[in-house]
Structures are given as C-alpha cells and as structure tokens.
Design a protein around this motif. Structure first.
Motif, PDB file in Angstrom:
ATOM      1  N   VAL A  92       0.858  -1.180   0.000  1.00 39.38           N
ATOM      2  CA  VAL A  92       0.000   0.000   0.000  1.00 39.38           C
ATOM      3  C   VAL A  92       0.896   1.232   0.000  1.00 39.38           C
ATOM      4  CG1 VAL A  92      -1.813   1.261   1.209  1.00 39.38           C
ATOM      5  CG2 VAL A  92      -1.750  -1.236   1.324  1.00 39.38           C
ATOM      6  N   GLY A  93       0.667   2.107  -0.971  1.00 41.23           N
ATOM      7  CA  GLY A  93       1.462   3.322  -1.055  1.00 41.23           C
ATOM      8  C   GLY A  93       0.719   4.417  -1.775  1.00 41.23           C
ATOM      9  N   ASP A  94       1.398   5.550  -1.899  1.00 39.21           N
ATOM     10  CA  ASP A  94       0.751   6.681  -2.569  1.00 39.21           C
ATOM     11  C   ASP A  94       1.681   7.394  -3.546  1.00 39.21           C
ATOM     12  OD1 ASP A  94       2.444   7.862  -0.721  1.00 39.21           O
ATOM     13  OD2 ASP A  94       0.830   8.651   0.527  1.00 39.21           O
ATOM     14  N   LYS A  95       2.783   6.729  -3.888  1.00 40.38           N
ATOM     15  CA  LYS A  95       3.739   7.332  -4.815  1.00 40.38           C
ATOM     16  C   LYS A  95       3.888   6.461  -6.068  1.00 40.38           C
ATOM     17  CE  LYS A  95       6.120   9.049  -0.794  1.00 40.38           C
ATOM     18  NZ  LYS A  95       5.275   8.301   0.116  1.00 40.38           N
ATOM     19  N   LYS A  96       4.050   7.121  -7.192  1.00 41.79           N
ATOM     20  CA  LYS A  96       4.168   6.401  -8.467  1.00 41.79           C
ATOM     21  C   LYS A  96       5.385   5.485  -8.478  1.00 41.79           C
ATOM     22  CE  LYS A  96       2.738   5.517 -12.601  1.00 41.79           C
ATOM     23  NZ  LYS A  96       1.501   4.777 -12.778  1.00 41.79           N
ATOM     24  N   TRP A  97       6.530   5.916  -7.906  1.00 42.01           N
ATOM     25  CA  TRP A  97       7.731   5.078  -7.918  1.00 42.01           C
ATOM     26  C   TRP A  97       7.516   3.795  -7.123  1.00 42.01           C
ATOM     27  CZ3 TRP A  97      10.461   3.376  -3.744  1.00 42.01           C
ATOM     28  CH2 TRP A  97      10.324   4.063  -2.542  1.00 42.01           C
ATOM     29  N   GLU A  98       6.675   3.836  -6.085  1.00 45.46           N
ATOM     30  CA  GLU A  98       6.372   2.626  -5.321  1.00 45.46           C
ATOM     31  C   GLU A  98       5.587   1.645  -6.192  1.00 45.46           C
ATOM     32  OE1 GLU A  98       6.039   4.884  -0.985  1.00 45.46           O
ATOM     33  OE2 GLU A  98       4.229   4.506  -2.155  1.00 45.46           O
ATOM     34  N   GLU A  99       4.611   2.168  -6.908  1.00 43.79           N
ATOM     35  CA  GLU A  99       3.805   1.327  -7.803  1.00 43.79           C
ATOM     36  C   GLU A  99       4.670   0.692  -8.893  1.00 43.79           C
ATOM     37  OE1 GLU A  99      -0.240   1.647 -10.550  1.00 43.79           O
ATOM     38  OE2 GLU A  99       0.504   3.414  -9.509  1.00 43.79           O
ATOM     39  N   VAL A 100       5.542   1.483  -9.493  1.00 45.23           N
ATOM     40  CA  VAL A 100       6.426   0.971 -10.544  1.00 45.23           C
ATOM     41  C   VAL A 100       7.381  -0.073  -9.974  1.00 45.23           C
ATOM     42  CG1 VAL A 100       8.290   1.607 -12.146  1.00 45.23           C
ATOM     43  CG2 VAL A 100       6.245   3.039 -11.965  1.00 45.23           C
ATOM     44  N   SER A 101       7.920   0.174  -8.788  1.00 46.90           N
ATOM     45  CA  SER A 101       8.830  -0.784  -8.145  1.00 46.90           C
ATOM     46  C   SER A 101       8.148  -2.119  -7.884  1.00 46.90           C
ATOM     47  CB  SER A 101       9.357  -0.227  -6.821  1.00 46.90           C
ATOM     48  OG  SER A 101      10.146   0.905  -7.044  1.00 46.90           O
ATOM     49  N   VAL A 102       6.909  -2.075  -7.411  1.00 44.52           N
ATOM     50  CA  VAL A 102       6.167  -3.310  -7.141  1.00 44.52           C
ATOM     51  C   VAL A 102       5.931  -4.063  -8.450  1.00 44.52           C
ATOM     52  CG1 VAL A 102       3.931  -4.243  -6.400  1.00 44.52           C
ATOM     53  CG2 VAL A 102       5.107  -2.530  -5.003  1.00 44.52           C
ATOM     54  N   ARG A 103       5.580  -3.340  -9.488  1.00 36.65           N
ATOM     55  CA  ARG A 103       5.345  -3.987 -10.780  1.00 36.65           C
ATOM     56  C   ARG A 103       6.623  -4.681 -11.266  1.00 36.65           C
ATOM     57  NH1 ARG A 103       3.725   0.197 -14.248  1.00 36.65           N
ATOM     58  NH2 ARG A 103       2.019   0.534 -12.824  1.00 36.65           N
ATOM     59  N   MET A 104       7.765  -4.022 -11.128  1.00 30.54           N
ATOM     60  CA  MET A 104       9.034  -4.620 -11.564  1.00 30.54           C
ATOM     61  C   MET A 104       9.418  -5.807 -10.679  1.00 30.54           C
ATOM     62  SD  MET A 104      11.286  -1.236 -12.710  1.00 30.54           S
ATOM     63  CE  MET A 104      12.262  -1.394 -11.282  1.00 30.54           C
ATOM     64  N   MET A 105       9.285  -5.652  -9.383  1.00 28.29           N
ATOM     65  CA  MET A 105       9.670  -6.719  -8.452  1.00 28.29           C
ATOM     66  C   MET A 105       8.752  -7.939  -8.556  1.00 28.29           C
ATOM     67  SD  MET A 105      12.429  -5.923  -6.988  1.00 28.29           S
ATOM     68  CE  MET A 105      12.460  -7.254  -5.816  1.00 28.29           C
ATOM     69  N   SER A 106       7.517  -7.733  -8.971  1.00 29.55           N
ATOM     70  CA  SER A 106       6.571  -8.849  -9.039  1.00 29.55           C
ATOM     71  C   SER A 106       7.042  -9.949  -9.982  1.00 29.55           C
ATOM     72  CB  SER A 106       5.181  -8.351  -9.443  1.00 29.55           C
ATOM     73  OG  SER A 106       5.175  -7.920 -10.786  1.00 29.55           O
ATOM     74  N   HIS A 107       7.916  -9.614 -10.914  1.00 32.73           N
ATOM     75  CA  HIS A 107       8.442 -10.607 -11.850  1.00 32.73           C
ATOM     76  C   HIS A 107       9.630 -11.379 -11.271  1.00 32.73           C
ATOM     77  CE1 HIS A 107       5.874  -8.992 -14.949  1.00 32.73           C
ATOM     78  NE2 HIS A 107       6.309  -7.789 -14.660  1.00 32.73           N
ATOM     79  N   LEU A 108      10.147 -10.930 -10.135  1.00 29.03           N
ATOM     80  CA  LEU A 108      11.338 -11.542  -9.541  1.00 29.03           C
ATOM     81  C   LEU A 108      11.043 -12.355  -8.292  1.00 29.03           C
ATOM     82  CD1 LEU A 108      13.682  -8.436  -9.851  1.00 29.03           C
ATOM     83  CD2 LEU A 108      13.495 -10.365 -11.437  1.00 29.03           C
ATOM     84  N   VAL A 109       9.772 -12.435  -7.919  1.00 27.84           N
ATOM     85  CA  VAL A 109       9.404 -13.158  -6.699  1.00 27.84           C
ATOM     86  C   VAL A 109       8.585 -14.395  -7.051  1.00 27.84           C
ATOM     87  CG1 VAL A 109       9.472 -11.092  -5.255  1.00 27.84           C
ATOM     88  CG2 VAL A 109       7.329 -11.754  -6.337  1.00 27.84           C
ATOM     89  N   LYS A 110       8.587 -15.335  -6.127  1.00 27.82           N
ATOM     90  CA  LYS A 110       7.843 -16.583  -6.325  1.00 27.82           C
ATOM     91  C   LYS A 110       6.333 -16.369  -6.155  1.00 27.82           C
ATOM     92  CE  LYS A 110       7.138 -20.958  -4.057  1.00 27.82           C
ATOM     93  NZ  LYS A 110       7.310 -21.607  -2.782  1.00 27.82           N
TER      94      LYS A 110
END
Length: 128
Positions: A92-110
């Motif tokens: 849960v966040g309110d910044k665009k960079w947090e959203e982008v980071s989660v989207r990128m990291m989602s491909h690297l986690v199980k």
C-alpha cells in the motif's frame, strides 16, 4: 528552541491462524541501518517458524520517506531473502515510484505481489 524529532522505523505485526501466517509491516520515516537490525531478525524468525504455512504480507508504505544509504543496501539484501518466502504480498502506497517498483519486483518473486493505494482493498485481495 524547538527540538526536531525524526521518527523512522518499521512496525511489524505477525498473526498466525491455523495454516496461515499473516504479517503486516508499516514503514515510516527515512529508514536506517539500525532499523533493519531491529526488524529483520523478527521477520526471519517468523519465516523460519512458518514452514509449511501460507504466508501473506501487507506492506504499508504511505508514511515511508526513503532510506539512508546503508539502509538501502540492507533493503536489497532483505528483499532477496524475502523473494521466495511468501505466497501473496500487498503493498500500500501513494507514490508512483512505489507502484512501478512493485510492478518490476513482481516478476522476480515466487509469490503474487500487487500494489494498492487503498489499505482495505489490499486486505480484501490478501484474504481471497
């Protein structure tokens, strides 16, 4: 003379229900190396004891203001350990960079990882 208090840290709540472990982490302020020395052992212990359980995590970053340099490294190391440890993570966040980071990291986690601007919606997704 006013004293400026710089609040920072990670609040961790861990709940175990039958075959499930639910963890909530709230990040606030600008995190330091000392913050990681305090909360990482708690999280590590919870994951060791959660063998065989479904693990769901809610990370609340709405009051997060970044990292001091050494803490940024600590976060990367912690993230690498965490990437295979959970089934679902809602951020849960309110910044665009947090959203982008989660989207990128989602491909690297199980597990599944998703960004939300609303805590209630994040909890609903985790509890499905």
């Amino acid at each position: 003379m006013a004293v400026k208090i710089e609040e920072h840290g990670v609040s961790v709540a861990i709940k175990r229900q039958k075959k499930r472990l639910f963890m909530e982490m709230r990040l606030f302020g600008k995190l330091t190396h000392e913050d990681y020395k305090v909360f990482v052992p708690l999280v590590d212990k919870a994951f060791r004891e959660a063998k065989g359980l479904e693990v769901d995590i809610l990370v609340d970053m709405r009051d997060f203001r970044g990292w001091k340099p050494r803490a940024a490294w600590d976060d990367m190391v912690f993230g690498m350990k965490l990437r295979k440890a959970f089934d679902k993570m809602a951020v849960v966040g309110d910044k665009k960079w947090e959203e982008v980071s989660v989207r990128m990291m989602s491909h690297l986690v199980k597990g599944k990882m998703k960004f939300f601007k609303n805590r209630r919606r994040a909890l609903e997704w985790l509890l499905k």
